[in-house]
Design an enzyme around this catalytic site. Sequence first.
Site, mmCIF file in Angstrom:
data_model
loop_
_atom_site.group_PDB
_atom_site.id
_atom_site.type_symbol
_atom_site.label_atom_id
_atom_site.label_comp_id
_atom_site.label_asym_id
_atom_site.label_seq_id
_atom_site.Cartn_x
_atom_site.Cartn_y
_atom_site.Cartn_z
ATOM 1 N N CYS A 162 -11.623 25.244 7.181
ATOM 2 C CA CYS A 162 -12.207 25.365 5.836
ATOM 3 C C CYS A 162 -13.130 24.178 5.551
ATOM 4 O O CYS A 162 -14.234 24.345 5.025
ATOM 5 C CB CYS A 162 -11.110 25.488 4.786
ATOM 6 S SG CYS A 162 -9.878 24.171 4.808
ATOM 7 N N GLY A 176 -0.966 26.578 3.631
ATOM 8 C CA GLY A 176 0.182 27.268 4.207
ATOM 9 C C GLY A 176 0.918 26.430 5.227
ATOM 10 O O GLY A 176 0.455 25.358 5.642
ATOM 11 N N ASN A 211 -0.215 21.894 11.685
ATOM 12 C CA ASN A 211 -1.316 21.580 12.600
ATOM 13 C C ASN A 211 -2.415 20.769 11.927
ATOM 14 O O ASN A 211 -3.577 20.845 12.325
ATOM 15 C CB ASN A 211 -1.918 22.890 13.142
ATOM 16 C CG ASN A 211 -0.934 23.675 13.977
ATOM 17 O OD1 ASN A 211 -0.689 23.349 15.126
ATOM 18 N ND2 ASN A 211 -0.357 24.708 13.387
#
Length: 303
Positions: free
Chosen positions: A126, A159, A165
Amino acid sequence: MAKIKGAILGSGNIGTDLMYKAQKNQENLEISLLAGIDSKSEGLARAREMGIRASDEGINAILEDPEIKIVFDATSAKAHYNNAEALRSAEKMAIDLTPAAIGPHVVPPVNLEEHMNAMNVNMVSCGGQAMTPLVHAVGRIAPVHYVEVISTAASKAIGPGTRQNVDEFTRTTANAIRNVGGAKMSRAIPVFNPAEPPIKMTNTVYAVIKEEVDEEAVISSIEKMVQEVSDYVPGYRLKGKPFVDYRKTPWGEWPAVVIMNEVEGSGDFFPTYAGNLDIMTASASKVGDMYARHLMGVKGVNQ
């Protein structure tokens, strides 16, 4: 002319929002299948309500359909390593929304045209989709020596996969800033903000350049780029006018371009504050439609 048929692999939140984006925005690509592995998933139920074929047989349902030419993978990095090979063997083009990054990073207004014949492309992150275009906009006016990009998103819009990660996403964003955006050196800093009500995605770009720069030309370049991105991400906008900071930087007596922007989601499936998720699905939708256009033999990806 009939549209190119595509499929979404992964019936979770990302896949579901992407399905809405594709139905609303794509002119050249028809999503004919949403495939997941959970027969009770909300995404599959919503697909059926929209008249889109839904399957809980995962990638097998896609591989069995020879008419599907483009596949969005919204599963996980681990799954994509296997999916990528299967899709390549079936001669289906993959648009990867996971951190696997098997194929080249693609940011639509910057380098999509360079990779129109690739069989697998990666949508970066993003932050990469939000800030790489801004760095590139500066770099086409003056060489960028060093960039710091700070991306802040609502904690509710992050999330568990991203949290697990986060280091990988940070490295991926920094790499895209260099390899796609054109900066010599880069650092990406993510911030998860737990404020209530949740904040919109906000980004700050601090780009150090090694020479005197035409400030008006830089600002004009940035504003044109913001318009290009907002054509497919309507909530992508500047928070204020970019400016050149002439104070001494950590790198010496060089000017730095400062850009602040925000991304508001369109509210298709995610809440509007989740611009960080929205820009990923909107960017992937744009890439898919342009690949379909290319397969149809239409010249010029941005026309």
